[in-house]
Scaffold this motif. Structure first.
Motif, PDB file in Angstrom:
ATOM      1  N   ASP A  65       9.580  18.856   2.726  1.00  0.00           N
ATOM      2  CA  ASP A  65       8.028  18.730   2.130  1.00  0.00           C
ATOM      3  C   ASP A  65       8.035  17.724   1.374  1.00  0.00           C
ATOM      4  O   ASP A  65       8.086  17.853   0.531  1.00  0.00           O
ATOM      5  CB  ASP A  65       7.184  19.797   1.843  1.00  0.00           C
ATOM      6  N   ILE A  66       7.191  16.695   1.359  1.00  0.00           N
ATOM      7  CA  ILE A  66       7.345  15.820   0.953  1.00  0.00           C
ATOM      8  C   ILE A  66       6.450  16.064  -0.543  1.00  0.00           C
ATOM      9  O   ILE A  66       6.901  15.815  -1.972  1.00  0.00           O
ATOM     10  CB  ILE A  66       6.996  14.012   0.960  1.00  0.00           C
ATOM     11  N   GLU A  67       5.326  16.914  -0.711  1.00  0.00           N
ATOM     12  CA  GLU A  67       4.707  17.373  -1.920  1.00  0.00           C
ATOM     13  C   GLU A  67       5.582  18.151  -2.774  1.00  0.00           C
ATOM     14  O   GLU A  67       5.656  18.779  -3.902  1.00  0.00           O
ATOM     15  CB  GLU A  67       3.520  18.217  -1.426  1.00  0.00           C
ATOM     16  N   SER A  68       6.168  18.976  -2.162  1.00  0.00           N
ATOM     17  CA  SER A  68       6.358  19.694  -2.715  1.00  0.00           C
ATOM     18  C   SER A  68       8.220  19.780  -3.340  1.00  0.00           C
ATOM     19  O   SER A  68       8.893  20.866  -4.264  1.00  0.00           O
ATOM     20  CB  SER A  68       6.559  21.689  -1.878  1.00  0.00           C
ATOM     21  N   GLY A  69       9.003  19.228  -2.678  1.00  0.00           N
ATOM     22  CA  GLY A  69       9.592  19.014  -2.463  1.00  0.00           C
ATOM     23  C   GLY A  69      11.226  19.565  -1.697  1.00  0.00           C
ATOM     24  O   GLY A  69      12.689  19.133  -2.204  1.00  0.00           O
ATOM     25  N   ARG A  70      10.491  20.479  -1.355  1.00  0.00           N
ATOM     26  CA  ARG A  70      11.458  21.970  -0.547  1.00  0.00           C
ATOM     27  C   ARG A  70      12.085  21.093   0.878  1.00  0.00           C
ATOM     28  O   ARG A  70      10.959  20.692   1.691  1.00  0.00           O
ATOM     29  CB  ARG A  70      11.089  23.004  -0.631  1.00  0.00           C
ATOM     30  N   SER A  71      12.957  21.976   1.105  1.00  0.00           N
ATOM     31  CA  SER A  71      13.700  21.510   2.372  1.00  0.00           C
ATOM     32  C   SER A  71      14.229  22.279   3.160  1.00  0.00           C
ATOM     33  O   SER A  71      14.697  23.324   2.701  1.00  0.00           O
ATOM     34  CB  SER A  71      14.228  20.254   2.705  1.00  0.00           C
TER      35      SER A  71
END
Length: 232
Positions: A65-71
């Motif tokens: 998820d680009i917005e949160s940086g979580r993967s």
């Protein structure tokens, strides 16, 4: 030598193992051979163009998820596994990343040629249906774990299910995965994984051998934590 490696990889793959030997020999001529170093990403233009088989090594498919940086890691691929199945069938872009967990050798065939072989060879065609069903079951199991189990239970479940539990052998997957990678796999965060791994170390279930972490005392691990998988 490469031709022999390609043929032996096809013969050991779930998708191709039941195909006729003559078909496998012809198919082997269509493949290219690639090597990738640990911690490298596979160029997404390659995964759109080629269908891959893992000869040896470990690859992970990650969604970010680009917005949160979580993967989150959706699949781990090892010897005999194939990717990427979705664009092979729907011919659309797949917004995921493929990265190298452990130095890997991959076989690659152009997507268009693989589609032709699926149509031409009934054994390969049938195998893909079984393979897809198996992958869907994995996602079903993962979804269930995310809803019903806490991070500690998901971590232990992963360790018991995915790691080579023979203590006399090098536990290569656990040795290659960082705490951040484990967090991606179980849908948690690195700090939580670190805390739970430290608890397992204190309890004697994780030990260092030749500088690498391996699972230890598996009978006691199953006994102590088996109840976690029956109480939701």
């Amino acid at each position: 030598m490469k031709n022999n490696l390609i043929l032996s990889t096809l013969q050991s793959s779930f998708i191709f193992q039941n195909a006729a030997q003559e078909s496998l020999r012809q198919l082997a001529e269509e493949f290219q051979f690639f090597t990738f170093e640990k911690n490298k990403n596979i160029d997404f233009t390659q995964t759109d163009k080629y269908f891959f088989i893992v000869s040896h090594g470990i690859i992970k498919m990650t969604k970010m998820d680009i917005e949160s940086g979580r993967s989150i890691t959706l699949f781990l691929y090892s010897a005999g596994d194939v990717f990427d199945v979705l664009p092979l069938f729907d011919q659309q872009e797949h917004d995921v990343e493929f990265s190298i967990v452990k130095n890997s050798c991959l076989l690659a065939i152009e997507m268009t040629k693989m589609r032709e072989w699926i149509k031409k060879d009934p054994h390969i065609n049938a195998a893909f249906f079984s393979y897809l069903a198996r992958e869907i079951r994995k996602l079903e199991d993962f979804s269930e774990s995310m809803v019903f189990y806490d991070a500690k239970t998901r971590l232990i479940k992963f360790l018991l299910k995915e790691i080579n539990t023979n203590e006399n052998k090098n536990n290569s997957l656990l040795a290659e995965l960082t705490h951040a990678s484990l967090a991606e796999i179980i849908g948690s965060i690195r700090s939580v994984v670190t805390t739970e791994l430290n608890k397992l170390k204190k309890e004697g279930f994780l030990i260092k051998k030749e500088g690498k972490l391996i699972l230890h005392d598996l009978e006691r691990l199953h006994k102590n934590y088996n109840h976690l998988f029956h109480n939701r």
